[in-house]
Design a protein around this motif. Structure first.
Motif, PDB file in Angstrom:
ATOM      1  N   THR A  97       4.133   4.745   2.354  1.00  0.00           N
ATOM      2  CA  THR A  97       3.422   4.954   1.102  1.00  0.00           C
ATOM      3  C   THR A  97       1.968   4.506   1.262  1.00  0.00           C
ATOM      4  OG1 THR A  97       4.132   2.778   0.316  1.00  0.00           O
ATOM      5  CG2 THR A  97       5.481   4.658  -0.315  1.00  0.00           C
ATOM      6  N   PRO A  98       1.066   4.991   0.423  1.00  0.00           N
ATOM      7  CA  PRO A  98      -0.361   4.662   0.610  1.00  0.00           C
ATOM      8  C   PRO A  98      -0.644   3.183   0.385  1.00  0.00           C
ATOM      9  CG  PRO A  98      -0.076   6.573  -0.834  1.00  0.00           C
ATOM     10  CD  PRO A  98       1.277   5.957  -0.660  1.00  0.00           C
TER      11      PRO A  98
ATOM     12  N   HIS B 261      -7.329   5.446  -8.190  1.00  0.00           N
ATOM     13  CA  HIS B 261      -6.622   4.637  -7.200  1.00  0.00           C
ATOM     14  C   HIS B 261      -6.329   5.462  -5.953  1.00  0.00           C
ATOM     15  CE1 HIS B 261      -6.069   1.483 -10.236  1.00  0.00           C
ATOM     16  NE2 HIS B 261      -5.851   2.479 -11.081  1.00  0.00           N
ATOM     17  N   GLU B 262      -5.451   4.976  -5.106  1.00  0.00           N
ATOM     18  CA  GLU B 262      -5.128   5.662  -3.863  1.00  0.00           C
ATOM     19  C   GLU B 262      -4.497   7.022  -4.151  1.00  0.00           C
ATOM     20  OE1 GLU B 262      -1.555   3.245  -5.108  1.00  0.00           O
ATOM     21  OE2 GLU B 262      -3.727   2.919  -4.959  1.00  0.00           O
ATOM     22  N   THR B 263      -4.719   7.958  -3.221  1.00  0.00           N
ATOM     23  CA  THR B 263      -4.132   9.292  -3.350  1.00  0.00           C
ATOM     24  C   THR B 263      -2.663   9.250  -2.972  1.00  0.00           C
ATOM     25  OG1 THR B 263      -6.250  10.347  -2.850  1.00  0.00           O
ATOM     26  CG2 THR B 263      -4.276  11.684  -2.577  1.00  0.00           C
ATOM     27  N   ASP B 264      -1.835   9.843  -3.815  1.00  0.00           N
ATOM     28  CA  ASP B 264      -0.393   9.827  -3.611  1.00  0.00           C
ATOM     29  C   ASP B 264      -0.006  10.658  -2.388  1.00  0.00           C
ATOM     30  OD1 ASP B 264       2.208   9.186  -4.088  1.00  0.00           O
ATOM     31  OD2 ASP B 264       2.505  10.648  -5.697  1.00  0.00           O
TER      32      ASP B 264
ATOM     33  N   SER C 238      -9.758  -1.581  -0.790  1.00  0.00           N
ATOM     34  CA  SER C 238      -8.365  -1.316  -0.436  1.00  0.00           C
ATOM     35  C   SER C 238      -7.725  -2.545   0.183  1.00  0.00           C
ATOM     36  CB  SER C 238      -8.274  -0.141   0.538  1.00  0.00           C
ATOM     37  OG  SER C 238      -6.944   0.060   0.970  1.00  0.00           O
ATOM     38  N   ASP C 239      -6.431  -2.698  -0.070  1.00  0.00           N
ATOM     39  CA  ASP C 239      -5.626  -3.764   0.517  1.00  0.00           C
ATOM     40  C   ASP C 239      -4.730  -3.132   1.574  1.00  0.00           C
ATOM     41  OD1 ASP C 239      -4.242  -6.020   1.093  1.00  0.00           O
ATOM     42  OD2 ASP C 239      -3.298  -6.252  -0.877  1.00  0.00           O
ATOM     43  N   GLY C 240      -5.040  -3.390   2.856  1.00  0.00           N
ATOM     44  CA  GLY C 240      -4.358  -2.718   3.956  1.00  0.00           C
ATOM     45  C   GLY C 240      -2.986  -3.284   4.244  1.00  0.00           C
TER      46      GLY C 240
ATOM     47  N   TYR D 157      -6.333   7.286   3.794  1.00  0.00           N
ATOM     48  CA  TYR D 157      -7.076   6.036   3.946  1.00  0.00           C
ATOM     49  C   TYR D 157      -6.155   5.007   4.598  1.00  0.00           C
ATOM     50  CZ  TYR D 157     -10.561   2.502   2.835  1.00  0.00           C
ATOM     51  OH  TYR D 157     -11.531   1.532   2.915  1.00  0.00           O
ATOM     52  N   ARG D 158      -6.322   4.819   5.906  1.00  0.00           N
ATOM     53  CA  ARG D 158      -5.453   3.920   6.657  1.00  0.00           C
ATOM     54  C   ARG D 158      -6.212   3.325   7.842  1.00  0.00           C
ATOM     55  NH1 ARG D 158       0.453   4.013   6.397  1.00  0.00           N
ATOM     56  NH2 ARG D 158       1.388   2.933   8.179  1.00  0.00           N
ATOM     57  N   PRO D 159      -7.277   2.554   7.612  1.00  0.00           N
ATOM     58  CA  PRO D 159      -7.999   1.917   8.714  1.00  0.00           C
ATOM     59  C   PRO D 159      -7.069   0.994   9.493  1.00  0.00           C
ATOM     60  CG  PRO D 159      -9.263   1.782   6.676  1.00  0.00           C
ATOM     61  CD  PRO D 159      -7.889   2.250   6.316  1.00  0.00           C
ATOM     62  N   ALA D 160      -7.312   0.902  10.812  1.00  0.00           N
ATOM     63  CA  ALA D 160      -6.439   0.105  11.664  1.00  0.00           C
ATOM     64  C   ALA D 160      -7.273  -0.661  12.665  1.00  0.00           C
ATOM     65  CB  ALA D 160      -5.412   0.989  12.379  1.00  0.00           C
TER      66      ALA D 160
END
Length: 787
Positions: A279-280, A262-265, A317-319, A123-126
């Motif tokens: 890190t996520p 929460h976020e996946t490690d 999520s907080d990017g 999960y890394r929207p840009a």
């Protein structure tokens, strides 16, 4: 719309529970031998558990016997079938498999099926066009194809289609909850001859639990269970409460499930702001679902079943990876980057089953009527400041709706013509789907009325299909011809605003109509139970999606760029032609038995639909850069796959499998590797269960490296090979209390899954590449109480 969804999500489970309570009193007073409904279509491992509860039977031996009786309704559609007599590659993942591995989602549930993958990007929207990871569990990859090219069903009802636009991306796997499933059936190879569109390379049917599955556990008129568990990969807690009652005439159940995490490690170690972060990004999710069923045994031959299901998954999520100068626009630098996703689905289904072996015309008939309402809302809010201290913001909201009303009738007729035995399966399907999308972007996009910007207009699709298949048997020879005819019609319903905005498009909104004929022919010869070769040919097709036929988007020079997306009313369906040669059997080895299957397959795929730049320039207001969906490419896929289960004795089981796939894609006469094809995968597992009190198992997973020669671009990051060891164990503390636990990636390997990271470039740098790593060593534990 949202008020209606809240009412359905909250009132529907309560209504089901109230109905169940009304009937529970009658069920408790009825005869203790609860009648099994006719629609129960598999010999489940829960049945073996009920046998263990009343007599001393070695659980491993019971598991072996049930495995030999394993059935799959997906492969034949017309009732139960023994996979050893099916001319196709079929896998069945049971609820016991799910529980023993503490699989929290569909990706976990299918992780030991070689050649079958669930794609889930980090999960890394840009930016306003970046959607990486927002689709969650996007879909299932079978034999190198995925997305809408693989048919996904839940109790025979099609799952919503995947869809992407700008910063939004709606997947398919997030409409699923593994805690509700009695089994997952995976059919490899084209399935259009039975199911129609989308079955280019396989189908997966998620079969929910029935009251009879639960009541059979202890052979009682009531059943209750509470399961709770923890998974360290995303620090999530989940719980599921299930209740069932049953008598001779009425059975019912309700299951309530939820998970918070929460976020996946991953294996990244740079916990900073900006592009150097590996890190996520922080994420929180809440998933909730409910399933209720009422089953009425109308006569000894007739059963009526009402199913209601609701699901709501949400995350935010907080990017942090987009801060610290990583994302800028028009002189502003982002200092806040927040995303949100909400997935909702509500399903109501009515099933009727008739089974009568003495009926001279048809021995089985299944009729189904269903309605599913599904929606995805994804938001993006960015705040920023420039060098002078002025502030600005950007926002995006993408809504996608996918509703379907449909029904089907399927019948089986067995008869003889001379020395030939026939099992004729025939039926029809009809559905009406409605697709819609809406997007907004604050002050950047202004709208005088509802409807724009829509990536495509609201669309109604009518689908009709009819099929027939005959299994002709003569002694040990089976010949299975089949054919299906499908018709579809897509009618757009643009409002005045959409019509006005898209008036400048070179491709005006239009209706799309098409049809397809999908034949299949399979031949199987049982030389002996240990040696059953088969060969089959199958044709598959997938109709174009609504947004591929009609779409228009033109920001009219926003930020000095001129570009547009236009529709294509001339799109043809994607098609496949596949040949498979296989061998399966079961044979005794020492005091045990081996069940095995192996297959070689080859397929050609034509008229693949993809977006293509068809002309224009980003600097031209009169001739903007234009993107359109076209029948852009063709592909070729070949492969080998095999599976084997060796029941060494009553306590020890050894299983293994592999899948090797090679694929190429040709675009504009240039041939390159097909990126969706995974590298060689091998699994090996050992399970030891000397008594009914406990078990221990070890599973080894190997993936080879992804060669750059098998990619569409040599600039892509090539995932190295890896070998992962997972350990699982379980113990029945008492008859009614059990605990299961697992340690995954025992040796804490750093690795990447190709289909989760494909498209990542070498030039993206070490930090971003590390951000795409899979979780390191992790553990899970669960406790279940039932009675």
């Amino acid at each position: 719309m949202h008020l209606k969804q809240r009412l359905v999500r909250r009132l529907l489970p309560a209504l089901i529970a109230e109905i169940c309570a009304m009937h529970a009193g009658h069920a408790l007073a009825a005869d203790p031998q609860a009648g099994e409904p006719a629609e129960q279509q598999s010999a489940t491992t829960n049945a073996s558990r009920s046998a263990n509860a009343v007599e001393s039977v070695n659980p491993q031996r019971a598991r072996r016997e049930e495995a030999l009786k394993a059935v799959s309704v997906t492969a034949t559609r017309g009732g139960t079938a023994d996979p050893s007599r099916t001319a196709a590659t079929v896998s069945v993942v049971t609820s016991d498999d799910i529980d023993e591995n503490n699989a929290k989602d569909v990706k976990d549930a299918l992780k030991y099926e070689p050649g079958v993958e669930v794609r889930r990007s980090v999960y890394r929207p840009a930016g306003i066009t970046g959607s990486t990871g927002r689709a969650g569990n996007e879909g299932i990859n079978i034999r190198g194809l995925e997305g809408n090219q693989v048919l996904l069903l839940e109790d025979g009802v099609p799952l919503p289609q995947s869809y992407a636009f700008g910063s939004g991306s709606a997947g398919r796997g997030d409409y699923l909850n593994t805690d509700l499933y009695q089994r997952i059936e995976v059919l490899r190879g084209p399935t259009s001859a039975l199911y129609g569109s989308d079955g280019l390379t396989g189908a997966v049917n998620f079969v929910t639990k029935d009251p009879s599955d639960l009541l059979a556990i202890y052979n009682k008129k009531t059943y209750f269970s509470l399961k709770a568990g923890y998974d360290s990969t995303d620090r999530s807690w989940g719980s599921t409460a299930t209740a069932a009652f049953g008598g001779d005439v009425v059975q019912g159940m309700i299951a309530l499930s939820g998970r918070h995490g929460h976020e996946t490690d991953n294996k990244g170690d740079s916990n900073t702001l900006g592009a150097s972060r590996s890190t996520p990004d922080p994420l929180t999710y809440n998933n909730r679902s409910a399933l209720g069923k009422l089953v009425f045994k109308l006569t000894p031959h007739d059963t009526l079943k009402l199913t209601a299901e609701t699901l709501s998954n949400a995350n935010s999520s907080d990017g942090l990876s987009q801060l610290g100068g990583a994302y800028t626009w028009s002189g502003y630098t982002a200092n806040g980057y927040v995303t949100g996703n909400e997935v909702n689905s509500n399903r109501v289904q009515l099933d009727y089953d008739h089974r009568d072996a003495t009926n001279p015309y048809f021995q089985q008939l299944h009729a189904s009527l269903y309605y599913r309402n599904a929606s995805t809302r994804q938001t993006l809010d960015i705040s920023g400041a420039n060098a002078s201290g002025a502030t600005s913001s950007r926002s995006r909201t993408n809504d996608y709706g996918d509703n379907i009303l449909g029904g089907s009738v399927v019948a089986d007729s067995a008869f003889n013509t001379g020395v030939l035995q026939h099992k004729l399966t025939y039926g029809f399907d009809a559905s009406v789907s409605h697709y819609s999308t809406a997007s907004s972007a604050g002050s950047e996009w202004t709208s005088n009325a509802d409807g724009y910007p829509e990536a495509f207009p609201k669309t109604t699709q009518t689908s009709l299909g009819a099929f027939v298949q005959d299994e002709i048997r003569w002694n040990k020879l089976s010949v299975v011809p089949g054919v299906r005819f499908d018709y579809y019609d897509m009618t757009p319903h643009p409002d005045a605003t959409y019509e006005s905005m898209s008036a400048s498009s070179t491709k005006p909104t239009s209706t799309s109509t098409g049809n397809a004929v999908s034949p299949r022919l399979a031949i199987l010869y049982e030389v002996s139970p240990a040696f059953v070769p088969y060969v089959q040919y199958a044709h598959g097709f997938r109709a174009p999606s609504a947004y591929q036929v009609n779409s228009f988007y033109n920001p009219a020079g926003s930020y000095g760029l001129y570009y547009q997306q236009v529709g294509n009313p001339n799109l043809k369906p994607e098609t496949s032609n596949s040949v498979e040669v296989g061998l399966r059997g079961k044979l005794g080895v020492g005091h045990g038995q081996v069940n095995y299957s192996a297959a070689a397959f080859a397929g050609s795929y034509s008229n693949f639909i993809d977006s293509k730049v068809v002309g224009g320039s980003l600097t031209s207001a009169t001739n903007p850069y234009t993107v359109q969906y076209v029948n852009y490419s063709k592909a070729s896929i070949q492969g080998l796959e095999g599976k084997a289960d060796w029941y060494v004795n009553d306590a020890l089981e050894v299983k293994g499998g592999f899948a090797w796939i090679h694929g190429t894609e040709t675009k504009d006469g240039v041939t390159s590797g097909l990126d969706t094809v995974p590298p060689l995968a091998v699994v090996l597992g050992v399970k030891y269960a000397p008594t009914e009190r406990w078990f221990a198992s070890a599973d080894l997973t190997y993936n080879s490296r992804k060669s750059k020669s098998q990619m569409s671009s040599s600039s892509y990051f090539a995932t190295p090979s890896y070998t992962i060891l997972d350990l699982h164990a379980g113990v029945n503390i008492t008859r009614h209390v059990s605990v299961t636990a697992g340690i995954n990636n025992v040796f804490d390997r750093k690795y990447w899954v190709w289909n989760d990271v494909r498209g990542l470039a070498d030039s993206d740098g070490a930090a971003k590449i590390d951000a795409y790593t899979a979780p390191g060593r992790n553990f899970n534990v669960a406790m279940k109480i039932d009675f």
